[in-house]
Design a protein around this motif. Structure first.
Motif, PDB file in Angstrom:
ATOM      1  N   SER A  62      43.487  43.851  45.017  1.00 41.93           N
ATOM      2  CA  SER A  62      42.802  44.701  44.030  1.00 41.93           C
ATOM      3  C   SER A  62      41.289  44.744  44.227  1.00 41.93           C
ATOM      4  O   SER A  62      40.576  45.388  43.453  1.00 41.93           O
ATOM      5  N   GLU A  63      40.774  44.089  45.254  1.00 44.08           N
ATOM      6  CA  GLU A  63      39.325  44.001  45.462  1.00 44.08           C
ATOM      7  C   GLU A  63      38.770  45.091  46.373  1.00 44.08           C
ATOM      8  O   GLU A  63      37.607  45.038  46.770  1.00 44.08           O
ATOM      9  N   ASN A  64      39.582  46.049  46.730  1.00 49.60           N
ATOM     10  CA  ASN A  64      39.149  47.167  47.587  1.00 49.60           C
ATOM     11  C   ASN A  64      38.599  46.705  48.935  1.00 49.60           C
ATOM     12  O   ASN A  64      37.667  47.304  49.473  1.00 49.60           O
ATOM     13  N   LEU A  65      39.187  45.645  49.464  1.00 46.50           N
ATOM     14  CA  LEU A  65      38.811  45.177  50.795  1.00 46.50           C
ATOM     15  C   LEU A  65      39.734  45.819  51.820  1.00 46.50           C
ATOM     16  O   LEU A  65      40.906  46.055  51.543  1.00 46.50           O
ATOM     17  N   GLU A  66      39.192  46.097  52.985  1.00 43.49           N
ATOM     18  CA  GLU A  66      40.023  46.595  54.080  1.00 43.49           C
ATOM     19  C   GLU A  66      40.194  45.472  55.081  1.00 43.49           C
ATOM     20  O   GLU A  66      39.224  44.949  55.620  1.00 43.49           O
TER      21      GLU A  66
END
Length: 202
Positions: A88-92
């Motif tokens: 959910s942390e928008n990391l790729e």
């Protein structure tokens, strides 16, 4: 929240009296394990953030990314469970080392007596430390703190029994500071820019 104060201050405050009574060769300190780890970890050049809950971990991670301009960077990871937890942390994420200059990982233990981070094949597979990116973000919990490497190895042996992981090693050569730049023990070792997100779980 004072996240950056935590980032560069690190965990519990250490009394002036405690730091001044220690010799140059860092003798063992008769202080709590978490406080001892903080002292040694910071001396090694690591950046430490203590978090009381996962919301603070999330905020600290966002600040680390902003501070380093990593918004459009891929995070190299070899741990699917870690990727799920931070989904959910928008990391790729990428599993290709060549695509990233940031390694996002967990660890087995945090070793207080020298401020090191113990990892094994569960985190780094068969890679050597110098094959990892120069920037490391480590997610750990307070229950992983141990006093010594021998204690950590004993726990690993008990936990994994017949499936003891290989490639067990410690990360302890972090970004150079005025205190450790002339330390002969660090000579020839690739230093790492290390951020530790430490979540309270007791």
């Amino acid at each position: 929240m004072g996240v950056f104060k935590k980032l560069f201050g690190g965990g519990k405050k250490v009394s002036k009296e405690t730091t001044e009574t220690r010799g140059d060769h860092m003798p063992d300190l008769k202080i709590p394990v978490d406080e001892k780890f903080t002292i040694y970890f910071k001396k090694n050049g690591g950046k430490f953030i203590y978090c009381e809950d996962f919301a603070e971990v999330s905020e600290a991670l966002k600040n680390i990314i902003s501070e380093n301009d990593w918004q459009n960077h891929l995070f190299f990871s070899m741990d699917p469970r870690l990727e799920t937890r931070f989904a959910s942390e928008n990391l790729e994420f990428t599993g290709n080392r060549g695509e990233s200059d940031i390694f996002f990982t967990t660890c087995e233990h945090l070793v207080a007596h020298n401020g090191s981070i113990l990892v094994c094949s569960n985190q780094i597979k068969e890679k050597k430390l110098d094959e990892l990116p120069s920037n490391l973000v480590v997610f750990a919990t307070t229950s992983q703190l141990v006093d010594s490497i021998s204690e950590a190895l004993k726990i690993i042996k008990e936990r994994y029994q017949k499936n003891i992981p290989n490639n067990i090693t410690t990360l302890k050569h972090f970004q150079q500071t005025p205190e450790n730049k002339d330390d002969f023990l660090s000579y020839g070792s690739a230093s790492k820019n290390v951020y530790l997100l430490l979540l309270e779980d007791f």
